[in-house]
Scaffold this motif. Structure first.
Motif, mmCIF file in Angstrom:
data_model
loop_
_atom_site.group_PDB
_atom_site.id
_atom_site.type_symbol
_atom_site.label_atom_id
_atom_site.label_comp_id
_atom_site.label_asym_id
_atom_site.label_seq_id
_atom_site.Cartn_x
_atom_site.Cartn_y
_atom_site.Cartn_z
ATOM 1 N N SER A 276 81.098 36.454 24.533
ATOM 2 C CA SER A 276 81.994 36.547 25.682
ATOM 3 C C SER A 276 81.303 36.138 26.977
ATOM 4 O O SER A 276 81.948 35.983 28.011
ATOM 5 C CB SER A 276 82.515 37.981 25.813
ATOM 6 N N GLY A 277 79.970 35.957 26.914
ATOM 7 C CA GLY A 277 79.217 35.500 28.078
ATOM 8 C C GLY A 277 78.601 36.631 28.878
ATOM 9 O O GLY A 277 78.885 37.810 28.654
ATOM 10 N N GLY A 278 77.711 36.254 29.818
ATOM 11 C CA GLY A 278 77.139 37.228 30.731
ATOM 12 C C GLY A 278 75.928 37.975 30.243
ATOM 13 O O GLY A 278 75.362 38.800 30.977
ATOM 14 N N ARG A 279 75.478 37.713 29.013
ATOM 15 C CA ARG A 279 74.356 38.470 28.471
ATOM 16 C C ARG A 279 73.593 37.614 27.480
ATOM 17 O O ARG A 279 74.193 36.871 26.713
ATOM 18 C CB ARG A 279 74.872 39.741 27.780
ATOM 19 N N GLY A 280 72.252 37.717 27.488
ATOM 20 C CA GLY A 280 71.465 36.954 26.532
ATOM 21 C C GLY A 280 69.994 36.944 26.884
ATOM 22 O O GLY A 280 69.612 37.132 28.041
ATOM 23 N N SER A 281 69.159 36.731 25.881
ATOM 24 C CA SER A 281 67.706 36.673 26.048
ATOM 25 C C SER A 281 67.186 35.363 25.476
ATOM 26 O O SER A 281 67.458 35.039 24.317
ATOM 27 C CB SER A 281 67.045 37.857 25.329
ATOM 28 N N LEU A 282 66.428 34.613 26.269
ATOM 29 C CA LEU A 282 65.886 33.344 25.788
ATOM 30 C C LEU A 282 64.820 33.562 24.725
ATOM 31 O O LEU A 282 64.784 32.850 23.718
ATOM 32 C CB LEU A 282 65.309 32.548 26.967
ATOM 33 N N VAL A 283 63.959 34.544 24.925
ATOM 34 C CA VAL A 283 62.953 34.863 23.904
ATOM 35 C C VAL A 283 63.651 35.330 22.633
ATOM 36 O O VAL A 283 63.244 34.991 21.512
ATOM 37 C CB VAL A 283 61.978 35.936 24.416
ATOM 38 N N GLY A 284 64.725 36.099 22.812
ATOM 39 C CA GLY A 284 65.489 36.558 21.656
ATOM 40 C C GLY A 284 66.069 35.401 20.865
ATOM 41 O O GLY A 284 66.159 35.460 19.635
ATOM 42 N N VAL A 285 66.463 34.330 21.554
ATOM 43 C CA VAL A 285 67.001 33.145 20.883
ATOM 44 C C VAL A 285 65.933 32.522 19.979
ATOM 45 O O VAL A 285 66.217 32.134 18.842
ATOM 46 C CB VAL A 285 67.502 32.114 21.911
ATOM 47 N N VAL A 286 64.712 32.425 20.480
ATOM 48 C CA VAL A 286 63.618 31.879 19.668
ATOM 49 C C VAL A 286 63.391 32.756 18.437
ATOM 50 O O VAL A 286 63.183 32.256 17.323
ATOM 51 C CB VAL A 286 62.323 31.764 20.502
ATOM 52 N N ILE A 287 63.439 34.073 18.626
ATOM 53 C CA ILE A 287 63.295 34.991 17.490
ATOM 54 C C ILE A 287 64.428 34.768 16.489
ATOM 55 O O ILE A 287 64.208 34.730 15.266
ATOM 56 C CB ILE A 287 63.296 36.457 17.974
ATOM 57 N N GLY A 288 65.646 34.606 17.002
ATOM 58 C CA GLY A 288 66.788 34.367 16.119
ATOM 59 C C GLY A 288 66.636 33.099 15.314
ATOM 60 O O GLY A 288 66.933 33.070 14.113
ATOM 61 N N MET A 289 66.167 32.023 15.944
ATOM 62 C CA MET A 289 65.981 30.768 15.225
ATOM 63 C C MET A 289 64.845 30.878 14.217
ATOM 64 O O MET A 289 64.895 30.267 13.142
ATOM 65 C CB MET A 289 65.711 29.628 16.210
ATOM 66 N N ALA A 290 63.817 31.658 14.553
ATOM 67 C CA ALA A 290 62.727 31.884 13.591
ATOM 68 C C ALA A 290 63.249 32.613 12.358
ATOM 69 O O ALA A 290 62.855 32.307 11.227
ATOM 70 C CB ALA A 290 61.604 32.682 14.256
#
Length: 333
Positions: A276-290
């Motif tokens: 829905s937008g408005g929230r997120g972590s860039l480091v978390g994205v890297v963890i998710g892709m890992a």
């Protein structure tokens, strides 16, 4: 024996942690568990070749996922990522192999320029003509996959690594035992993180995703920033396309980048981005892709049929959405 006051202090600190931080920590724990389980089942997973392969792919996937995350944080979505990787990879190889004899630095500038123009076009169609991001980028998904197949006559294109050593080194090179794409990812992640968290426009992107109308009434240039987020997503996708092309050495137009948009969305959600937008972590994205990349290896090392890859990815996405809902419910309770 723990003192009651110490326990209460820990509870208060946990309660003050953001939902995104909690989810990133949970996902990091899941990543560690997957790595240990796969390595325990088959120690070959910990071989230098296997680990470098996982790191290289994670870095390349994280680049386009970071772009996807920025768009999602600002309240949009980009379904064209996979087709753009294919199209831009094809243009890279065709341009290098053409009679123009362009040098790789010029081709790099050309590809990044094309990507920025495509992303800007997405933003204009969405913001100026009030079209849905889902539909606009879905059209691009079909269009650019089609362009790639037309340009190549649906045949795989490749380049000679001996003639393009710099390009090859970017994708397949190793420095100090670490794949070069990892350094590229770090070079992107640090300034992008600074932009998103330490600058006014970056924080405005979170505000736009949380409530676009409130941000607009507060004087935020919503259309400009949303358009910029799509342009940034396409540029990061272009970097990923160049690295993947350099690593593989060829681009099959029918399958290159296939379903990568789903990987990007899944990685973003795993990393704590709210759809829905408005929230997120860039480091978390890297963890998710890992996590997604380790799952891909785990399927092979655990002896599971590779046909299960997409099914497992879908189940992981469903689990991430459920965890996100559970965290929000706990916080509200």
């Amino acid at each position: 024996m723990n003192h009651p006051s110490s326990i209460n202090t820990l509870k208060i600190k946990f309660a003050r942690m953001s939902e995104v931080t909690i989810q990133a920590l949970v996902m990091f724990g899941l990543l560690v568990g997957l790595v240990l389980l796969t390595g325990w089942w088959d120690p070959n997973f910990f071989s230098p070749f296997s680990l470098r392969s996982v790191m290289r792919d994670t870095a390349i996937w994280s680049l386009f996922a970071l772009g996807q995350a920025v768009v999602i944080i600002s309240g949009g979505i980009d379904l064209s990522v996979g087709s753009l990787i294919c199209f831009l990879g094809v243009v890279t190889v065709v341009t290098l192999n053409s009679d123009l004899a362009l040098s790789f630095p010029l081709v790099l500038i050309l590809i990044l320029g094309i990507a920025a123009a495509i992303g800007t076009l997405h933003g204009i169609l969405i913001c100026k003509f009030d079209l849905q991001p889902f539909l606009v980028t879905l059209c691009s998904l079909l269009t650019f996959r089609g362009f790639a197949r037309v340009i190549t006559h649906d045949k795989t294109v490749s380049f000679n690594p001996a003639e393009q050593p710099l390009l090859r080194e970017l994708g397949a090179g190793v420095w100090l035992g670490i794949p070069v794409p990892v350094y590229v990812l770090i070079g992107v992640l640090i300034p992008l993180g600074f932009f998103m968290h330490c600058t006014v426009p970056g924080r405005y992107l979170y505000a736009i995703g949380f409530n676009a109308e409130a941000a607009r009434f507060s004087g935020v240039r919503v259309n400009l920033l949303r358009t910029s987020s799509f342009a940034l997503c396409s540029v990061l996708t272009a970097i990923a396309a160049i690295l993947e092309t350099a690593d593989v050495g060829s681009v099959p137009p029918s399958s290159a980048g296939l379903a990568y948009e789903m990987y990007g969305i899944t990685g973003a959600v795993l990393g704590g981005c709210a759809l829905s937008g408005g929230r997120g972590s860039l480091v978390g994205v890297v963890i998710g892709m890992a996590i997604l990349r380790v799952i891909k290896s785990a399927i092979v090392f655990l002896g599971i049929n590779t046909y299960w890859t997409f099914a497992v990815t879908g189940l992981v996405l469903l689990a991430a959405v459920m965890i996100d809902a559970w965290i929000r419910q706990r916080r509200c309770g």
